[in-house]
Design an enzyme around this catalytic site. Sequence first.
Site, short mmCIF file in Angstrom:
data_model
loop_
_atom_site.label_atom_id
_atom_site.label_comp_id
_atom_site.label_asym_id
_atom_site.label_seq_id
_atom_site.Cartn_x
_atom_site.Cartn_y
_atom_site.Cartn_z
NE ARG A 246 45.28 65.73 -4.19
CZ ARG A 246 45.24 66.60 -5.20
NH1 ARG A 246 44.10 66.89 -5.80
NH2 ARG A 246 46.35 67.16 -5.64
CG HIS A 294 42.20 64.01 -10.35
ND1 HIS A 294 42.86 63.59 -9.23
CD2 HIS A 294 42.38 65.36 -10.38
CE1 HIS A 294 43.42 64.63 -8.61
NE2 HIS A 294 43.14 65.72 -9.30
CB ILE A 295 39.31 65.89 -16.16
CG1 ILE A 295 37.84 66.12 -15.77
CG2 ILE A 295 39.55 64.51 -16.72
CD1 ILE A 295 36.92 66.24 -16.98
O1 LIG Z 1 44.45 67.87 -8.42
C1 LIG Z 1 45.16 68.61 -9.01
C2 LIG Z 1 46.12 69.47 -8.38
O2 LIG Z 1 46.30 69.42 -7.16
O3 LIG Z 1 46.75 70.24 -9.11
#
Ligand SMILES: O=CC(=O)O
Length: 329
Positions: A246, A294-295
């Site tokens: 994160r 964020h892929i």
């Molecule tokens: O970031 C993606 C997730 O937590 O599934």
Amino acid sequence: MSKDLKVLVSSNDFPESAIKILSDKFTVVVSRYSNYGESARTVNREELLRLIPGCAALVWCSDSPITKELLDAAGDSLKVVATSSAGYNHCAVDELRARGIRLSNTPDVLAPAVAEVAVSLILGAARRLTENLAQVRKGVWEIGFSKCLGQDLRGSTVGIVGLGGIGRAVVKRLAGFEVGRFLYTGHREKPEGKALGAQFVSLQELLRSSDVIVLAAPLTDETRRMINAETLAMMKSNAILVNVGRGDLVDQDALYDALKNNKIYGAGLDVTSPEPLPRDHKLLTLDNVFILPHIGSATVRTRRDMAELAGNNVVRALSGEPLLTPVLE
Ligand SMILES: O=CC(=O)O
């Protein structure tokens, strides 16, 4: 189980196979909007507040926060929230606990896909893909014996922060790159570490010794900004920092300073704070950072697997059975 029970799906792009798991047993209500993009999120918030009263389950399809307002609107009928994500820092866990609402997530099924992105980020930062791709766009190719040279993974020390499903999948995928040694850190030594040939060390030792550092830890009060000016200063000058956890694991101002002043070699980020990162963010002025939007889990198969797992968790919860992947039982 009964069609009298209503399940709300928070986004209009939830896979059909997962909708079917739910609609075979319950009445399924799907938002008309997606959660991607600020304007969609805003209208979706209103839509969900309108749809949630009387629902027994909420399938949550984004990492935008589940608000107290939404839970209030749901009232006593809501028994379970199934987030279609591994991370659950957006899920108001304390509120759910206080209200006796169960919570499931979707760990493990996404580990291979996220690990592939971690490898992409390592290679992107190590082989300076941001500046090399910019050269192609400019039509100026400057590769010589000293310019734009990258770093080898061969023989390197790779340190994994958080040897959960994703951390382990990263080690497995990197094995073929002739990495010299794997280190990991976390709350405790794990048998899986030994099986993978990875050595358990303290965070400080990992930061001091690693050429590549992969953050694969969840965001908690303990891990928030674990990478900051102090911990960045412990890293080697050739260190590459990769984050697939994160954005808030990292103090981005401190990371910017370290990258700008070449205190570390580079960074590869699939997660940032905020998301999307504003186009004028100072990190985007740097050549030695390789950023993706964020892929990590964004493949057809993985998103479908996550959605089906979320759907099956709802089925279990509403039949009074244990959740398959519980966060709160
Ligand atoms: O970031 C993606 C997730 O937590 O599934």
